[in-house]
Motif scaffolding. Structure first.
Motif, PDB file in Angstrom:
ATOM      1  N   HIS A  45      10.654   2.350 -24.927  1.00 31.35           N
ATOM      2  CA  HIS A  45      10.015   2.481 -23.620  1.00 31.35           C
ATOM      3  C   HIS A  45       8.558   2.055 -23.675  1.00 31.35           C
ATOM      4  CE1 HIS A  45       9.877   3.741 -19.521  1.00 31.35           C
ATOM      5  NE2 HIS A  45       8.941   4.630 -19.727  1.00 31.35           N
ATOM      6  N   LYS A  66       6.723  -1.050 -21.612  1.00 34.89           N
ATOM      7  CA  LYS A  66       5.566  -0.783 -20.765  1.00 34.89           C
ATOM      8  C   LYS A  66       4.296  -1.443 -21.277  1.00 34.89           C
ATOM      9  CE  LYS A  66       7.525   1.630 -17.519  1.00 34.89           C
ATOM     10  NZ  LYS A  66       7.302   3.048 -17.235  1.00 34.89           N
ATOM     11  N   GLU A 119       3.174   4.583 -19.301  1.00 31.74           N
ATOM     12  CA  GLU A 119       2.748   3.347 -18.631  1.00 31.74           C
ATOM     13  C   GLU A 119       1.242   3.126 -18.770  1.00 31.74           C
ATOM     14  OE1 GLU A 119       2.430   6.790 -15.880  1.00 31.74           O
ATOM     15  OE2 GLU A 119       3.929   6.041 -17.276  1.00 31.74           O
ATOM     16  N   TYR A 129      -0.171  -0.497 -18.373  1.00 24.63           N
ATOM     17  CA  TYR A 129      -0.195  -0.994 -16.999  1.00 24.63           C
ATOM     18  C   TYR A 129      -1.314  -0.342 -16.205  1.00 24.63           C
ATOM     19  CZ  TYR A 129       4.432  -3.092 -17.803  1.00 24.63           C
ATOM     20  OH  TYR A 129       5.483  -3.840 -18.262  1.00 24.63           O
ATOM     21  N   PHE A 131      10.525  -3.622 -14.121  1.00 22.40           N
ATOM     22  CA  PHE A 131       9.541  -2.686 -13.550  1.00 22.40           C
ATOM     23  C   PHE A 131       8.631  -3.346 -12.525  1.00 22.40           C
ATOM     24  CE2 PHE A 131       9.865  -0.933 -18.063  1.00 22.40           C
ATOM     25  CZ  PHE A 131      10.880  -0.057 -17.728  1.00 22.40           C
ATOM     26  N   VAL A 188       5.318  -1.908 -10.082  1.00 19.80           N
ATOM     27  CA  VAL A 188       4.026  -2.016 -10.729  1.00 19.80           C
ATOM     28  C   VAL A 188       3.119  -3.006 -10.034  1.00 19.80           C
ATOM     29  CG1 VAL A 188       2.832  -2.594 -12.894  1.00 19.80           C
ATOM     30  CG2 VAL A 188       4.990  -1.324 -12.943  1.00 19.80           C
TER      31      VAL A 188
END
Length: 432
Positions: A86, A90, A408, A411, A427, A431
């Motif tokens: 994950h 991200k 995240e 980001y 995503f 985003v």
């Protein structure tokens, strides 16, 4: 849809048996723009190019099979793909797999990961391979931290401790522990951490031949890791685990070639680095994690034996080029002061004309702070110990707990710093 249609979101990632687009989230769209912070600029280390300077530090999760008779003991599982993958999806540049033991008794707990099973058909090998393949499919690089827990081994997972989340209790044979085979540079009841200690077993002293076998085990595990697709290796010599125990005169009372003088106490780290270098391709980066200081300078034990301190770390850091170590991952969990220690180490390294990289880790949570650490900020993080000029305090940042709170983070940091970056296709709608 014609075969000439090359929309990036329909290009299948290589190396995995199912479909996901070949993602590359977290990469700056304009890395050469002078307005792009160093944090989001690529970092080349030997043959490995990281798309940004944001790294996931190793985090023990105590989530593998503990039954010593199971072929899956110590092997990474689907949990680790979900957990580590994950972060890759991200946008981080590098994900480092948690401390993985090079020998069975080198685990912190029976549920720790390991990479001591030889052969590419072992469950441990296949677990690392699956994690590495997924991380690569998301455009990130993957490292592994190779470790031996030493006298801090054979404990249960911290959440099982009767003393609370920050403590550990001994793991006996009934839960897969190995109380009679907890080892250290020195041994005996006098080497328990404190009278009445309920956290750790008293260690036995490793023989010289056993120390030499530990060194060989690091080399074997590194070779397997690279064969499984790992891009870089980190040696764990911090936190009071085995290699740190050898470095420190507090825990190392040996009289053979691995004890006594500074040169003897660092010998095992030198030999481990050499064993890994001999086992992996020359283009494979090698990291070393140390604790900058034990914070024992004012304690009675330091007056008796000395301790591992900043001068010791600086002395070791200056030897890293000859060990072919590329990055010093310097950890000290002690508020923001650890960032200044990283800067001090980096300044000492550069002061003797060396280029060993330095990573800063510990309590980094905010995007602007991370930017300042690697950028050489206009304003100091700690006004009493700012480096002169615009010299950065580190070359990369490593974070662990912050990613647990905020997967995240990359980001969000790009948004706060106004850096246009790529986003994983799955995503993008949420985003962009």
């Amino acid at each position: 849809m014609g075969s000439t249609f090359r929309s990036p979101h329909l290009i299948k990632a290589e190396g995995i048996p199912y479909f996901t687009p070949a993602n590359n989230g977290g990469a700056a769209l304009n890395p050469d723009d002078p307005n792009t912070p160093t944090l989001f600029r690529p970092l080349q280390i030997r043959d490995v190019s990281l798309k940004n300077r944001i790294m996931v530090a190793p985090m023990c999760t105590y989530s593998t099979e503990s039954d010593p008779s199971s072929p899956a003991v110590g092997a990474l599982t689907d949990f680790h793909i979900a957990h580590l993958g994950h972060f890759a999806a991200k946008g981080v540049g590098l994900v480092i797999i948690e401390a993985s033991a090079v020998q069975p008794n080198g685990r912190i707990s029976p549920n720790d990961s390991g990479l001591w099973q030889e052969g590419t058909e072992s469950e441990q090998f296949k677990g690392v391979r699956r994690v590495a393949d997924f991380i690569h499919s998301q455009g990130a690089k993957v490292g592994i931290q190779l470790a031996h827990a030493g006298r801090k081994a054979s404990t249960v997972a911290p959440w099982l401790s009767s003393e609370g989340k920050r403590s550990s209790i001994k793991a006996d044979e009934s839960v897969g522990g190995w109380p009679s085979n907890v080892v250290g540079p020195s041994g005996g009841e006098e080497h328990i951490w404190a009278p009445g200690d309920v956290k750790y077993w008293p260690p036995r002293e490793l023989s010289t031949a056993e120390v030499e076998e530990v060194v060989r085990a690091f080399g074997r595990s590194a070779k397997l890791a690279v064969q499984a697709g790992v891009d870089l290796i980190e040696i764990h010599a911090a936190h009071g685990y085995l290699l740190h125990e050898f470095l420190s005169p507090v825990t190392n009372r040996r009289t053979d070639k691995y004890g006594g003088s500074f040169e003897n106490r660092i010998r095992i780290v030198q030999e481990v680095a050499a064993a890994i270098r001999a086992a992996v391709p020359s283009g494979t980066p090698l990291f070393l994690r140390i604790s900058a200081t034990e914070w024992l300078e004012e304690q009675p034990v330091a007056a008796q034996t000395g301790s591992w301190d900043m001068p010791s770390s600086i002395r070791l850091a200056k030897l890293l080029p000859e060990l072919e170590v590329d990055l010093l991952d310097r950890l000290q969990p002690h508020t923001n002061y650890q960032i200044d220690l990283a800067g001090e180490l980096r300044k000492a390294i550069r002061g003797v004309g060396q280029t060993t990289l330095v990573g800063a880790v510990g309590f980094i949570t905010e995007a602007d702070a991370a930017r300042h650490i690697v950028q050489g900020a206009e304003e100091a993080l700690a006004t009493e110990s700012v480096l002169s000029g615009q010299e950065p305090k580190a070359d990369a940042v490593l974070m662990a707990r912050q990613f647990l709170r905020e997967p995240e983070w990359v980001y969000n940091a790009a948004k706060q710093l106004k850096v246009p970056i790529s986003v994983a296709w799955q995503f993008a709608r949420g985003v962009l």
